[in-house]
Design a protein around this motif. Structure first.
Motif, short mmCIF file in Angstrom:
data_model
loop_
_atom_site.label_atom_id
_atom_site.label_comp_id
_atom_site.label_asym_id
_atom_site.label_seq_id
_atom_site.Cartn_x
_atom_site.Cartn_y
_atom_site.Cartn_z
N ILE A 77 0.84 -1.10 -0.01
CA ILE A 77 -0.01 -0.05 0.14
C ILE A 77 0.96 1.27 0.07
O ILE A 77 0.73 2.18 -0.82
CB ILE A 77 -0.68 0.03 1.08
N ILE A 78 1.73 1.30 0.66
CA ILE A 78 2.68 2.32 0.82
C ILE A 78 3.54 2.48 -0.48
O ILE A 78 3.69 3.76 -1.10
CB ILE A 78 4.02 2.29 2.02
N THR A 79 3.94 1.15 -0.97
CA THR A 79 4.65 1.47 -2.28
C THR A 79 3.64 2.01 -3.52
O THR A 79 4.23 2.74 -4.29
CB THR A 79 4.92 0.04 -2.91
N PHE A 80 2.47 1.63 -3.51
CA PHE A 80 1.55 1.95 -4.43
C PHE A 80 1.33 3.41 -4.34
O PHE A 80 1.22 4.20 -5.15
CB PHE A 80 0.09 1.21 -4.14
N CYS A 81 1.00 4.06 -3.03
CA CYS A 81 1.10 5.53 -2.84
C CYS A 81 2.21 6.22 -3.21
O CYS A 81 1.99 7.18 -3.93
CB CYS A 81 0.53 5.60 -1.58
N GLY A 152 -4.87 -8.37 -4.62
CA GLY A 152 -4.38 -8.56 -3.30
C GLY A 152 -5.42 -7.93 -2.17
O GLY A 152 -5.36 -8.72 -1.13
N LEU A 153 -5.77 -6.80 -2.10
CA LEU A 153 -6.56 -6.13 -1.15
C LEU A 153 -7.93 -7.04 -1.09
O LEU A 153 -8.52 -7.20 -0.26
CB LEU A 153 -7.12 -4.75 -1.64
N GLN A 154 -8.11 -7.62 -2.18
CA GLN A 154 -9.50 -8.46 -2.13
C GLN A 154 -9.24 -9.93 -1.43
O GLN A 154 -10.26 -10.73 -1.46
CB GLN A 154 -10.39 -8.73 -3.46
N MET A 155 -7.85 -10.19 -1.33
CA MET A 155 -7.57 -11.57 -0.92
C MET A 155 -7.91 -12.32 -1.88
O MET A 155 -8.17 -13.76 -1.46
CB MET A 155 -8.28 -11.88 0.67
N GLN A 156 -7.81 -12.12 -3.16
CA GLN A 156 -7.92 -13.09 -4.21
C GLN A 156 -6.48 -13.84 -4.63
O GLN A 156 -5.90 -13.43 -5.50
CB GLN A 156 -8.61 -12.60 -5.52
N VAL A 157 -6.13 -14.72 -3.63
CA VAL A 157 -4.72 -14.88 -3.53
C VAL A 157 -4.00 -15.61 -4.80
O VAL A 157 -3.21 -15.21 -5.36
CB VAL A 157 -4.34 -15.96 -2.45
N GLU A 158 -4.92 -16.66 -5.28
CA GLU A 158 -4.20 -17.23 -6.54
C GLU A 158 -4.27 -16.14 -7.93
O GLU A 158 -3.21 -16.43 -8.24
CB GLU A 158 -5.22 -18.56 -6.71
N LYS A 159 -5.43 -15.46 -8.02
CA LYS A 159 -5.11 -14.48 -8.90
C LYS A 159 -4.32 -13.55 -9.06
O LYS A 159 -3.48 -13.16 -9.72
CB LYS A 159 -6.62 -13.82 -9.12
N HIS A 160 -4.07 -12.99 -7.56
CA HIS A 160 -2.87 -12.15 -7.15
C HIS A 160 -1.58 -12.77 -7.66
O HIS A 160 -0.54 -11.99 -8.04
CB HIS A 160 -3.11 -11.99 -5.69
#
Length: 191
Positions: A77-81, A152-160
């Motif tokens: 999140i920090i990196t994205f910001c 990642g934020l949605q915790m869709q781990v496999e897709k992430h």
């Protein structure tokens, strides 16, 4: 939100950002007659932001390998910001410098002696061999970052995980090469 909406949103943001960058690089929007006094500091700020993002990406990788999802997520999140702040600063710099020809470019102007001109020619080739992939990959990684971030934020781990296999190395190259590009061109800025 549906996947269809997210994909359309990511496509719209990507097209908008790439269009803005192209318009600014083609000098299609006039900037101010005189750039504000802070303008010369923006390239250094951009390099610092890119360098920080490089370190954060590597640190984030370390923490996810340790199974620490909470720290991994916070670092991303920090990196994205910070990457978003970089993008705003990059666009602002290129807008503000529209009417100012006193900043450096890939021609490595200012080298005088024949030996220095020859060295600059080799340096220019090296610079462009880093810059061109940096630009192409920076444009291409934006939708990957946005989708990876969302998954990642949605915790869709496999897709992430599937996305990050591509996103991570490209994003890492873009942030690290951004610092190298700055260090190579910085002596040729004429502020």
């Amino acid at each position: 939100m549906t996947d269809k909406f997210i994909i359309r949103f990511v496509a719209a943001v990507t097209i908008f950002v790439i269009t803005v960058v192209i318009v600014l690089n083609r000098h299609l929007i006039p900037g101010p007659a005189v750039a504000p006094a802070f303008t010369p500091y923006l390239p250094m700020l951009n390099a610092v932001l890119n360098g920080t993002c490089t370190v954060l990406l590597l640190t984030s990788l370390y923490f996810i390998k340790q199974g620490n999802i909470k720290v991994h997520k916070r670092l991303n999140i920090i990196t994205f910001c910070l990457s978003s702040l970089f993008l705003v600063s990059y666009i602002l710099f290129h807008y503000l410098m529209r009417n100012d020809t006193l900043y450096g470019d890939a021609n490595f102007d200012g080298v005088l002696s024949p030996a220095e001109r020859a060295a600059a020619g080799g340096m220019r080739t090296l610079y462009l061999s880093i810059l061109v992939p940096h630009i192409v990959l920076a444009a291409g990684v934006l939708p990957l970052i946005l989708l990876s971030f969302y998954r990642g934020l949605q915790m869709q781990v496999e897709k992430h995980k599937k996305l990050v296999r591509w996103t991570f190395p490209i994003w890492l190259y873009v942030t690290a090469s951004g610092v190298v590009v700055y260090l190579m061109i910085q002596p040729y800025y004429h502020f």
